[in-house]
Design an enzyme around this catalytic site. Sequence first.
Site, PDB file in Angstrom:
ATOM      1  N   ASP A 138       6.262 -12.511 -10.829  1.00 26.53           N
ATOM      2  CA  ASP A 138       5.485 -12.968 -11.983  1.00 26.53           C
ATOM      3  C   ASP A 138       6.133 -12.590 -13.308  1.00 26.53           C
ATOM      4  OD1 ASP A 138       3.669 -13.767 -10.075  1.00 26.53           O
ATOM      5  OD2 ASP A 138       2.061 -12.411 -10.700  1.00 26.53           O
ATOM      6  N   GLU A 193      -2.088 -18.822 -10.985  1.00 21.40           N
ATOM      7  CA  GLU A 193      -3.179 -18.382 -10.107  1.00 21.40           C
ATOM      8  C   GLU A 193      -4.221 -17.526 -10.824  1.00 21.40           C
ATOM      9  OE1 GLU A 193      -0.124 -15.312  -8.050  1.00 21.40           O
ATOM     10  OE2 GLU A 193      -1.931 -15.684  -6.903  1.00 21.40           O
ATOM     11  N   GLY A 229       0.793  -1.212   0.000  1.00 24.38           N
ATOM     12  CA  GLY A 229       0.000   0.000   0.000  1.00 24.38           C
ATOM     13  C   GLY A 229       0.829   1.268   0.000  1.00 24.38           C
ATOM     14  N   GLY A 235       2.440  -1.392  -8.419  1.00 24.44           N
ATOM     15  CA  GLY A 235       1.929  -0.385  -7.490  1.00 24.44           C
ATOM     16  C   GLY A 235       3.047   0.447  -6.894  1.00 24.44           C
TER      17      GLY A 235
END
Lengths: 442, 442, 442, 442
Positions: free
Chosen positions: B215, B314, B160, B186
Amino acid sequence: MSAPCDEGDAIPSQDELRITSLGPCQFESPLARTLKLGEEGGAFTLDRSRVLYQIEFQEGEEPPRLAFERAGPRERIFFNPKDTRAAIVTCGGLCPGLNDVIRSLYYELKSNYGIAEVLGILYGYSGLNPAKGRPPLVLADGDVAEIHHEGGTILGTSRGPQEPPIMVEYLRELGANVLFCVGGDGTLRGAHAIAEEAIKRKVPLSIVGIPKTIDNDVRFCFRSFGFLSAVSEADLVIDRAHVEAKSVENGVGLVKLMGREAGYIAASATIASGHVNFCLIPELPLVLDGHDGLLAKLKRRLAARGHAVIVVAEGAGQNLMEPTGATDASGNRKLPDVGPWLKEKITSYLAEQRVAVNVRYIDPSYHIRSTAANTADALLCEQLARNAAHAAMAGKTDLLVSNWNNQFVHVPLTVATGHPKRINPRSDLWSAVLALTGQDRW
Amino acid sequence: MSAPCDEGDAIPSQDELRITSLGPCQFESPLARTLKLGEEGGAFTLDRSRVLYQIEFQEGEEPPRLAFERAGPRERIFFNPKDTRAAIVTCGGLCPGLNDVIRSLYYELKSNYGIAEVLGILYGYSGLNPAKGRPPLVLADGDVAEIHHEGGTILGTSRGPQEPPIMVEYLRELGANVLFCVGGDGTLRGAHAIAEEAIKRKVPLSIVGIPKTIDNDVRFCFRSFGFLSAVSEADLVIDRAHVEAKSVENGVGLVKLMGREAGYIAASATIASGHVNFCLIPELPLVLDGHDGLLAKLKRRLAARGHAVIVVAEGAGQNLMEPTGATDASGNRKLPDVGPWLKEKITSYLAEQRVAVNVRYIDPSYHIRSTAANTADALLCEQLARNAAHAAMAGKTDLLVSNWNNQFVHVPLTVATGHPKRINPRSDLWSAVLALTGQDRW
Amino acid sequence: MSAPCDEGDAIPSQDELRITSLGPCQFESPLARTLKLGEEGGAFTLDRSRVLYQIEFQEGEEPPRLAFERAGPRERIFFNPKDTRAAIVTCGGLCPGLNDVIRSLYYELKSNYGIAEVLGILYGYSGLNPAKGRPPLVLADGDVAEIHHEGGTILGTSRGPQEPPIMVEYLRELGANVLFCVGGDGTLRGAHAIAEEAIKRKVPLSIVGIPKTIDNDVRFCFRSFGFLSAVSEADLVIDRAHVEAKSVENGVGLVKLMGREAGYIAASATIASGHVNFCLIPELPLVLDGHDGLLAKLKRRLAARGHAVIVVAEGAGQNLMEPTGATDASGNRKLPDVGPWLKEKITSYLAEQRVAVNVRYIDPSYHIRSTAANTADALLCEQLARNAAHAAMAGKTDLLVSNWNNQFVHVPLTVATGHPKRINPRSDLWSAVLALTGQDRW
Amino acid sequence: MSAPCDEGDAIPSQDELRITSLGPCQFESPLARTLKLGEEGGAFTLDRSRVLYQIEFQEGEEPPRLAFERAGPRERIFFNPKDTRAAIVTCGGLCPGLNDVIRSLYYELKSNYGIAEVLGILYGYSGLNPAKGRPPLVLADGDVAEIHHEGGTILGTSRGPQEPPIMVEYLRELGANVLFCVGGDGTLRGAHAIAEEAIKRKVPLSIVGIPKTIDNDVRFCFRSFGFLSAVSEADLVIDRAHVEAKSVENGVGLVKLMGREAGYIAASATIASGHVNFCLIPELPLVLDGHDGLLAKLKRRLAARGHAVIVVAEGAGQNLMEPTGATDASGNRKLPDVGPWLKEKITSYLAEQRVAVNVRYIDPSYHIRSTAANTADALLCEQLARNAAHAAMAGKTDLLVSNWNNQFVHVPLTVATGHPKRINPRSDLWSAVLALTGQDRW
């Protein structure tokens, strides 16, 4: 970039990069079912696809246009799969990934192209000389299914050439149309001789080289298979030498690594390990004596830190040693052994200087060569082998398959062989070694 | 090619690839002593050096000229080392190599550039908010010397964002001129916000991103650090699943691997392992039902061979599942869990079909994320980090450092963020998966 | 039984196994809180607990009753923890597990007994001679928390003794009441000399040995720490030698392993590997020549199978070699190097016999010594170290802590030192080697 | 002591430990050539050799005399090798070392005893039911030579029993005189039923059990094969959990390990890892609530240190959970899953307490079961298997071969089965866990 490298040599012309073809492609590829994907061209590679040789340039200048033929599956192929027999031969010293290459060649040729037979030639080129009495294996699924996580080569290997006419004749007897030669510079020169002989005899024989050089010193191959596995093992060995060096007063860990002509393993393992203080490679003359020589630097390093780790490529220091004059079965000159020589130089210099020292010398050569391919090499082997199969089925010959700037390309054997790729001392790779070791600052 | 990838998205303009600079470089680089090598320019990189974006073209056509700025040490730099303080922050989920990056940044900045201080920001961006009460560490040699062979991050991490004005202000209080942001999409968007805020406030603060994506899905990064370590661990896990599957009648090994938006880990581990029969990635919609659906294919595979291994990323199968509607602290939408869902689908289908089956489901996510960097990643981290230090010292900002076609380059943060890199189903990578698994042929 | 072993020597009397005590135990153990478990005696060990020396007997005969004192935490202790300072010294060659032992000693003494200070003596016994100018470290949590998965010793090591009066005096100056000596036969003899000196001077100093012998050759120690880690690494090396041997015609993998006086590593690695054809140990004279000599057997093996793996302990073959006459700093005689000598014998014999052969010689000594402890050794180190702490706190001295028949016991230093434990050729261990290699049958 | 353990149960009588024999031994052992060693008895084991059950006693008391029959090669044997056929069956869940056992049985029986044939029964006891249509493999060298470094079992496995009369009859049809049953409690009870049936029918069939329990919970087996490999893998997993836990604020690594009835893996991995703060085993009731409950302790630990690692055996916490009422094919009751349950308890408790927490839950079960045997287990398997072969050839039946106090012994199947071995909370093993974790002190 796993392991940066540089070409130190003259740049070939575009014409020299042209690939020899056995003739027009009359058959539809059996891969169409998988690769077509419903669109024009599908995932096939066009024969006019190119990959740039040089990708760096200065703004304001023209980017160079020299380019390799791109590897990949062709929509139309030269050999009729049902009539095709392929042979695989592995030559020279062991290198991680040989079994991976054999396995992937086998599966691509048998399961995907559906060819008649894949033959495993035993013990290198000697297995292509019927006088040696070693008939090839006819490979089956059970022979290869589990081999890719094992070191070595299930086919065995040997050093040295055989006569091209004998080999071409024997391949005809065996009904082989395709030969994959997995080996280093000598093997690839041998492959070229076979290809020439076949062309001379008008035998439609595709000869495809797969460069195997644990030293990573074949030209126009950015990274050869087995190299990263070797660096990984070397990294572990250096860590052990570091543990030994730190555990005693004035401990020196001295590790000799592979690298006859080029120091890629030494340089890359130095960077990966993070524990090396001096890295010595064949590309740079070794300076032992004087204020800026290795010995005085080592003395200062020991005085400051109490231990040191030195990595030396087997081809380093040749500028200071007497040549042996001998050659091995592959025709490579035998190098005097830099490891014990350097250990002696260090020991006697520091004895003179009255510095008590503990030198621990490690020579892990066979240990490294016989390891299995790691994951990075497993990925590389898979794709090198399948692209080699594609090249052969498309009737290309006298070439090797290589990885160049993250693409797979075709390189004529004559262009890739004859003199090794070496580290450029102004390259990123060598700068990284200097940044990490600080070896020029003691 | 260790891990082939593709950019599926719109190509930026040359102008969009221009790097922001804080101003003219008034100081001589302290690296000159090491890198000058007695010749013009030495081993420094010129600021006008470029690396081509696209290196493949069709013969007869013009190779494209779009190019990135090349990374590397500059002969002249913006910041005066003795007055420079750098801060490092690591954000988001764990990824192999974080400690390697921290260590190499530290050594390059302290030992080679000789800057005043390197600060370690604790627990991600929250450590840049003084209200959280977590003052940074002032890093010393002993903090980092041995961390590079350990997983995790010694700085801790969190998810965050924080408010850019607060962070810029706090960095000023700390006396930091340079901030390295190690994180994913992010984090890099957060880094861009900090860079913008600093520019708005006319604070000479260099913000350099180092893309961290296990990833491997950040655009314009051919291979991100940690990715190959993850593939390597995944490869081991798949081998275990294969052992389990083979050991019982109709054994099915089902392995869920990371890859929310892009299936690079699943695809690469499939190739490296050589034991996977079905590989499912987010880029392709999952088809379960019907003659060509996964379930019927699996049934045929089991009938023929008695066991099967399935790898599912996933993010695969989301086309068939109900979205959760939730998001995590980083703002990523929470995906429904494909692993247990797929296990249930397989089990109930085969029960219906009266096929006795043993499904062994493995979800190794944390196990993989927390591993140490392997050798290939250690090499990458070393060079990424040192190039990031060079970019920062040269006063560049609002950029990330990336590996592109085996060169290190600068990419503007705005260009690299916002949507992920994904596998092109017509790429070599996916073709290799299809060739190896034969999954379209059951 | 992980690694069977045998005592070849005279059996001590029960009286000789009595442990020396510094005096009555006046303090309650701080471990009571954890170990009491609400019952009489709790999990404490009674001082009269014994462990049988010999556990095999013939039916109809009387089982022998000779027994060791059992190790373990005592309910009452001799030293008052808050006034106690302990010192740890590590001596001799590296051995996996040294850091584990240091860490577990530290935590048991500091966290559980709550003693005042744990001192780390630097570089072996030389750190107990103040003239060397190496004051000890005062260890803290941060020094040891992460060391147990690393090879080497954070305290450093050295070879050779120091004067007992100097060491006892210096320990008094340091305020140390307890000394843990981690080392092999020479170190343990040195520990006994310190214990005697302290008793002579009436200094209440507890001297506890922790036997460190990678060769596993200390008497009355069934398995010494580091031994199984060494076997595990040796197993890997043998596998590599096997790969090399199989990959060429008449390939011979020759691996030299540690084992000066006793062949436990060679024998155990032979069993674990499953790929060895000839295992040579110091306990049995080497026969090279004649029909039943190694050379003729090797020739027959190569003729039958085309490759062979030979493991030779460093102390094997001494019956055929010229002694060097030299000794090392620890006073051990320097052995002539059996590895290159044997390689030469093999090569020249087979050349005479006109058998082309490829001998690959591997000497992994430092590689093995510097590895980290594996899990089996980590378990052993933890418990050895904690039991050593218990013995010291209970005021016992002049003893070592050992594992005997899966129990931890106290052994007087004089009984355990002076001549090595060796393999009995009639033992299960050697029978297993013969069963597996079939080396007597060629 | 690699892995301490305790027997919590009633001690059998000497009579109950007597081994059943098929009859007098009329044949000379073919091992005489190797083992005779020129002396009386040679390296053969006498049939009246015994190994003490208990080796600890209190001074002044009489050491107990209960003893097992010692395993080992007998000079005279019951079966005539040239007429002997042996069968091997592997049952139940995977366990590291199954292939090692198969390989060593094969080589001992074929190469050393020279028996006629070794049959590999497929997929557990179901392969002994001809109605299943799975005829056994006739094993050859090539089937087993390279299997010992691979996980799983080449014979496959299954759960659940078959009818003894059917199995005995089928073994007669196959001409098998000897059956090795490798499996856990259920398998060994099945083996006993076969042995009884054979005796009832007067079929001279030797049934020898080799206990396979990854949980290490078979009685009178000090350490079962695969156990240390499992601990080693578990150790790695715990280290990863520790990395995850440390990398975030209030990180909790929660690892579920195998151990239905006994917590040996959890306890041993806790000791080996050195990073566990709470270890929960089935032998002790779980207390969650109250001041001394796990939840409050965890909260205090997090407040003090910011992270924690918890290891929970799968059978722990059953005192607080609802039984499922279900059973698996082997007849074991299905336990409710403690991992997710405990994660939920922790998360909701800390949420109530307003402590932000990050729980990372890892369940590595299949990952661990399918690994290959490590070196310590390879040593054990080799000797277990060869001793099993000796027992069978000597005509013993209805027994298992086990390692007891570092000796190999024979244990009647009825004595070893029926209720599990469990950790004694007053044992050294559990004391070591308490010493290391300090879990009773928060």
